[in-house]
Design an enzyme around this catalytic site. Structure first.
Site, mmCIF file in Angstrom:
data_model
loop_
_atom_site.group_PDB
_atom_site.id
_atom_site.type_symbol
_atom_site.label_atom_id
_atom_site.label_comp_id
_atom_site.label_asym_id
_atom_site.label_seq_id
_atom_site.Cartn_x
_atom_site.Cartn_y
_atom_site.Cartn_z
ATOM 1 N N LYS A 11 -6.009 -4.190 2.431
ATOM 2 C CA LYS A 11 -6.809 -5.241 1.786
ATOM 3 C C LYS A 11 -6.983 -4.888 0.296
ATOM 4 O O LYS A 11 -6.047 -4.394 -0.320
ATOM 5 C CB LYS A 11 -8.152 -5.416 2.494
ATOM 6 N N HIS A 96 -3.705 -14.227 7.114
ATOM 7 C CA HIS A 96 -4.850 -13.392 7.504
ATOM 8 C C HIS A 96 -6.119 -14.254 7.455
ATOM 9 O O HIS A 96 -6.238 -15.135 6.609
ATOM 10 C CB HIS A 96 -4.966 -12.188 6.555
ATOM 11 N N GLU A 98 -8.902 -13.698 6.274
ATOM 12 C CA GLU A 98 -9.564 -13.694 4.963
ATOM 13 C C GLU A 98 -8.871 -14.677 4.015
ATOM 14 O O GLU A 98 -9.510 -15.319 3.184
ATOM 15 C CB GLU A 98 -9.596 -12.261 4.398
ATOM 16 N N GLU A 168 -6.086 -11.613 15.855
ATOM 17 C CA GLU A 168 -7.254 -10.950 15.285
ATOM 18 C C GLU A 168 -8.476 -11.843 15.449
ATOM 19 O O GLU A 168 -8.702 -12.759 14.640
ATOM 20 C CB GLU A 168 -7.031 -10.689 13.788
ATOM 21 N N SER A 214 -11.225 -4.068 14.095
ATOM 22 C CA SER A 214 -11.961 -2.822 14.373
ATOM 23 C C SER A 214 -11.225 -1.860 15.298
ATOM 24 O O SER A 214 -11.844 -1.224 16.144
ATOM 25 C CB SER A 214 -13.360 -3.140 14.913
HETATM 26 P P1 PGA Z 1 -10.421 -3.971 10.515
HETATM 27 O O1 PGA Z 1 -9.449 -5.093 9.874
HETATM 28 O O2 PGA Z 1 -9.526 -3.014 11.275
HETATM 29 O O3 PGA Z 1 -11.098 -3.332 9.361
HETATM 30 O O4 PGA Z 1 -11.349 -4.692 11.434
HETATM 31 C C1 PGA Z 1 -8.347 -5.600 10.577
HETATM 32 C C2 PGA Z 1 -7.643 -6.666 9.782
HETATM 33 O O5 PGA Z 1 -8.311 -7.443 9.095
HETATM 34 O O6 PGA Z 1 -6.407 -6.765 9.826
#
Ligand code: PGA
Length: 256
Positions: A11, A96, A98, A168, A214
């Site tokens: 990220k 993603h 985000e 995800e 996570s």
């Molecule tokens: P995270 O992120 O392992 O910090 O939960 C996973 C991702 O967004 O691909």
């Protein structure tokens, strides 16, 4: 037999050339000899070149976290897939959550990016997943089905096979709240069934579906041991070489 794939999504968290090189130089000797798992590291754009210099003679593949669907032009702030290829990028993460939530990327836009990436022989990891309220109101599968139909619209079988899917659940990303292996496996099976209907069973069986949200060294093994979970996309725990290595090791163990 699907080869597990573990991706590190840094990220916007690790962005200096020095810390990039340091982390990768510590990871490389640890993963030496692991050839049953594909390993991808997706860094911010600005350190892709630093990462490439360290990774170029290893089996770890370099990934970008996004791209635009045009080769060049007046698209201020965007990055062309051509540029990525020229600096040695092999993989690109698309869609993603985000990107979808914060930057309002639509399924239609992600579909355009995906087709473009495939046409340029860039390998893709395409993310899908539901929000917490969608899960709580029983809509998770409807959302997943919609995202699959729209994001993978008009893809040929051959293109689909080259695409890695990352399931995800958005409520599990960066929250420390991992989906249980059973919750994840249920959706992974559902995705495979949808792909089987959309294409055919053989195609569905050869597509890799990662879990993301996570993942940590202490929960990776139970997740990866599930039949339909083919590795993971890792955010927070991919920033340190040791924790990322332990997750890669869990993927390696899961196929033995
Ligand atoms: P995270 O992120 O392992 O910090 O939960 C996973 C991702 O967004 O691909």
């Amino acid at each position: 037999m699907r080869k597990p794939i573990v991706g590190g999504n840094w990220k916007m968290n690790r962005g200096t050339p020095n810390e990039t090189v340091e982390m990768l130089e510590s990871l490389i000797p640890q993963v030496e000899g692991i050839d049953s798992v594909d390993i991808v590291i997706a860094t911010p754009f600005t350190v892709l070149t630093s990462a490439y210099k360290v990774l170029k003679n290893t089996d770890i593949k370099l990934g970008a976290q996004n791209m635009y669907y045009k080769d060049k032009g007046a698209y201020t702030g965007e990055i062309s897939p051509q540029f990525l290829k020229e600096i040695g990028v092999e993989f690109v993460i698309l869609g993603h959550s985000e990107r979808r939530d914060i930057f309002k990327e639509s399924d239609a836009l992600i579909n355009k990016k995906l087709k473009k990436a495939l046409s340029m022989n860039l390998k893709t990891i395409v993310c899908i997943g539901e929000h917490l309220e969608e899960r709580e109101t029983g809509k998770a599968k409807d959302i997943i089905q919609y995202q699959i139909n729209e994001t993978f619209k008009d893809l040929s079988k051959e293109e689909m096979i080259k695409t890695v899917i990352a399931y995800e659940p958005i409520w599990a990303i960066g929250t420390g709240k991992t989906a249980t292996p059973e919750q994840a496996e249920e959706i992974h099976m559902f995705i495979r069934d949808l792909l089987s209907l959309k294409f055919d069973k053989e195609t569905a069986d050869s597509i890799r579906i990662q879990y993301g949200g996570s993942i940590k060294p202490d929960n990776a093994e139970d997740l990866f041991n599930k039949n339909n979970i083919d590795g993971g996309l890792v955010g927070g725990a991919s920033l340190q070489a040791n924790s990322f290595f332990q997750i890669i090791e869990a993927a390696d163990k899961s196929i033995r």
